[in-house]
Motif scaffolding. Structure first.
Motif, PDB file in Angstrom:
ATOM      1  N   ILE A 109       0.847  -1.202   0.000  1.00 56.77           N
ATOM      2  CA  ILE A 109       0.000   0.000   0.000  1.00 56.77           C
ATOM      3  C   ILE A 109       0.878   1.246   0.000  1.00 56.77           C
ATOM      4  N   GLU A 110       1.902   1.243   0.828  1.00 50.84           N
ATOM      5  CA  GLU A 110       2.800   2.393   0.919  1.00 50.84           C
ATOM      6  C   GLU A 110       3.580   2.596  -0.380  1.00 50.84           C
ATOM      7  N   VAL A 111       4.127   1.526  -0.945  1.00 45.29           N
ATOM      8  CA  VAL A 111       4.891   1.628  -2.191  1.00 45.29           C
ATOM      9  C   VAL A 111       3.987   2.087  -3.335  1.00 45.29           C
ATOM     10  N   ALA A 112       2.703   1.682  -3.298  1.00 42.08           N
ATOM     11  CA  ALA A 112       1.745   2.047  -4.352  1.00 42.08           C
ATOM     12  C   ALA A 112       1.225   3.476  -4.218  1.00 42.08           C
ATOM     13  N   GLY A 113       1.738   4.217  -3.245  1.00 45.50           N
ATOM     14  CA  GLY A 113       1.350   5.619  -3.121  1.00 45.50           C
ATOM     15  C   GLY A 113       0.192   5.867  -2.197  1.00 45.50           C
ATOM     16  N   GLY A 114      -0.167   4.891  -1.360  1.00 41.65           N
ATOM     17  CA  GLY A 114      -1.235   5.070  -0.382  1.00 41.65           C
ATOM     18  C   GLY A 114      -0.668   5.260   1.011  1.00 41.65           C
ATOM     19  N   ASP A 115      -1.535   5.658   1.927  1.00 42.91           N
ATOM     20  CA  ASP A 115      -1.176   5.838   3.328  1.00 42.91           C
ATOM     21  C   ASP A 115      -2.111   4.952   4.149  1.00 42.91           C
ATOM     22  N   ASN A 116      -1.600   3.837   4.633  1.00 47.38           N
ATOM     23  CA  ASN A 116      -2.394   2.888   5.400  1.00 47.38           C
ATOM     24  C   ASN A 116      -2.870   3.540   6.698  1.00 47.38           C
ATOM     25  N   ILE A 117      -4.184   3.498   6.959  1.00 45.88           N
ATOM     26  CA  ILE A 117      -4.687   4.145   8.180  1.00 45.88           C
ATOM     27  C   ILE A 117      -4.253   3.401   9.441  1.00 45.88           C
ATOM     28  N   ALA A 118      -3.746   2.175   9.312  1.00 39.61           N
ATOM     29  CA  ALA A 118      -3.293   1.404  10.472  1.00 39.61           C
ATOM     30  C   ALA A 118      -1.776   1.464  10.621  1.00 39.61           C
ATOM     31  N   THR A 119      -1.168   2.508  10.099  1.00 39.22           N
ATOM     32  CA  THR A 119       0.289   2.615  10.124  1.00 39.22           C
ATOM     33  C   THR A 119       0.857   2.694  11.540  1.00 39.22           C
ATOM     34  N   ASP A 120       0.032   3.091  12.510  1.00 44.61           N
ATOM     35  CA  ASP A 120       0.504   3.186  13.890  1.00 44.61           C
ATOM     36  C   ASP A 120       0.171   1.944  14.713  1.00 44.61           C
ATOM     37  N   ALA A 121      -0.331   0.885  14.076  1.00 43.64           N
ATOM     38  CA  ALA A 121      -0.663  -0.360  14.780  1.00 43.64           C
ATOM     39  C   ALA A 121       0.614  -1.037  15.273  1.00 43.64           C
ATOM     40  N   HIS A 122       0.451  -1.862  16.283  1.00 41.44           N
ATOM     41  CA  HIS A 122       1.598  -2.556  16.876  1.00 41.44           C
ATOM     42  C   HIS A 122       1.665  -4.021  16.457  1.00 41.44           C
ATOM     43  N   ALA A 123       0.930  -4.373  15.403  1.00 42.21           N
ATOM     44  CA  ALA A 123       0.924  -5.753  14.915  1.00 42.21           C
ATOM     45  C   ALA A 123       0.762  -5.740  13.403  1.00 42.21           C
ATOM     46  N   PRO A 124       1.236  -6.772  12.728  1.00 38.50           N
ATOM     47  CA  PRO A 124       1.098  -6.820  11.271  1.00 38.50           C
ATOM     48  C   PRO A 124      -0.353  -6.981  10.800  1.00 38.50           C
ATOM     49  N   TYR A 125      -1.193  -7.605  11.629  1.00 38.71           N
ATOM     50  CA  TYR A 125      -2.597  -7.829  11.258  1.00 38.71           C
ATOM     51  C   TYR A 125      -3.487  -7.452  12.440  1.00 38.71           C
ATOM     52  N   PRO A 126      -3.595  -6.150  12.704  1.00 37.08           N
ATOM     53  CA  PRO A 126      -4.296  -5.699  13.907  1.00 37.08           C
ATOM     54  C   PRO A 126      -5.819  -5.716  13.777  1.00 37.08           C
ATOM     55  N   ARG A 127      -6.468  -5.894  14.910  1.00 39.13           N
ATOM     56  CA  ARG A 127      -7.897  -5.636  15.005  1.00 39.13           C
ATOM     57  C   ARG A 127      -8.054  -4.140  15.194  1.00 39.13           C
ATOM     58  N   ILE A 128      -9.060  -3.577  14.549  1.00 39.29           N
ATOM     59  CA  ILE A 128      -9.343  -2.154  14.732  1.00 39.29           C
ATOM     60  C   ILE A 128     -10.829  -2.002  14.999  1.00 39.29           C
ATOM     61  N   ASN A 129     -11.202  -0.865  15.563  1.00 36.86           N
ATOM     62  CA  ASN A 129     -12.619  -0.638  15.822  1.00 36.86           C
ATOM     63  C   ASN A 129     -13.150   0.448  14.898  1.00 36.86           C
ATOM     64  N   MET A 130     -14.454   0.498  14.778  1.00 36.32           N
ATOM     65  CA  MET A 130     -15.075   1.464  13.857  1.00 36.32           C
ATOM     66  C   MET A 130     -14.795   2.898  14.261  1.00 36.32           C
ATOM     67  N   GLU A 131     -14.634   3.157  15.537  1.00 34.95           N
ATOM     68  CA  GLU A 131     -14.329   4.518  15.970  1.00 34.95           C
ATOM     69  C   GLU A 131     -13.018   4.989  15.346  1.00 34.95           C
ATOM     70  N   ASP A 132     -12.018   4.101  15.333  1.00 30.67           N
ATOM     71  CA  ASP A 132     -10.735   4.453  14.699  1.00 30.67           C
ATOM     72  C   ASP A 132     -10.900   4.673  13.203  1.00 30.67           C
ATOM     73  N   VAL A 133     -11.672   3.792  12.567  1.00 36.16           N
ATOM     74  CA  VAL A 133     -11.889   3.927  11.128  1.00 36.16           C
ATOM     75  C   VAL A 133     -12.583   5.256  10.832  1.00 36.16           C
ATOM     76  N   LEU A 134     -13.614   5.587  11.601  1.00 38.47           N
ATOM     77  CA  LEU A 134     -14.342   6.840  11.377  1.00 38.47           C
ATOM     78  C   LEU A 134     -13.440   8.049  11.619  1.00 38.47           C
ATOM     79  N   ARG A 135     -12.602   7.976  12.648  1.00 35.52           N
ATOM     80  CA  ARG A 135     -11.704   9.092  12.962  1.00 35.52           C
ATOM     81  C   ARG A 135     -10.639   9.274  11.882  1.00 35.52           C
ATOM     82  N   LYS A 136     -10.115   8.162  11.358  1.00 33.04           N
ATOM     83  CA  LYS A 136      -9.044   8.238  10.350  1.00 33.04           C
ATOM     84  C   LYS A 136      -9.593   8.425   8.942  1.00 33.04           C
TER      85      LYS A 136
END
Length: 148
Positions: free
Chosen positions: A46-73
């Motif tokens: 995603i990064e090499v393709a010119g995107g900015d992953n919204i989970a870039t600050d996660a502490h795991a390669p395959y993190p669980r995220i919540n909708m609040e984070d998705v809505l905020r980002k």
């Protein structure tokens, strides 16, 4: 094969230089909501393709995220892997359309990505990389099918 892949990455990288990086959410699983983070090769693509992953600050390669984070980002693109043996079912993809405050939903930027191109590392991952770049930055491509 390796040198040809590296050449395609170099060409793509030079074309993407200086372009704005849209916020991207790649959904690996809906229930629970799992995405890709640093340490995963899909995050790197995603990064090499010119995107900015919204989970870039996660502490795991395959993190669980919540909708609040998705809505905020507020991702500008939401990507769903699809394929014969794995992927996000259509009804789960369609359920994202209810989140009309998300930029990706408002602008119709919910995309299906063939899971064979990204979910399994191998030589065809370069085709997946170019598909991501074409999705985020169609303006850098002519009518040709790839970035070669």
């Amino acid at each position: 094969v390796t040198e040809a892949m590296r050449g395609r990455v170099r060409t793509l990288s030079s074309r993407l230089e200086g372009l704005q990086r849209p916020r991207v959410l790649y959904i690996l699983n809906s229930q629970p909501l799992i995405t890709v983070g640093p340490g995963s090769f899909i995050h790197h693509l995603i990064e090499v393709a010119g995107g900015d992953n919204i989970a870039t600050d996660a502490h795991a390669p395959y993190p669980r995220i919540n909708m609040e984070d998705v809505l905020r980002k507020n991702p500008e693109y939401i990507l769903f892997p699809v394929g014969r043996f794995e992927g996000i079912p259509q009804d789960e993809q369609d359920s994202w359309k209810r989140w009309t405050d998300l930029s990706a939903v408002r602008h119709g930027r919910l995309y299906q990505i063939p899971s064979d191109l990204l979910n399994r590392p191998g030589p065809r991952v370069i085709d997946g990389l170019e598909l991501l770049a074409r999705t985020f930055h169609p303006e850098i491509f002519s009518d040709r099918q790839d970035a070669r």
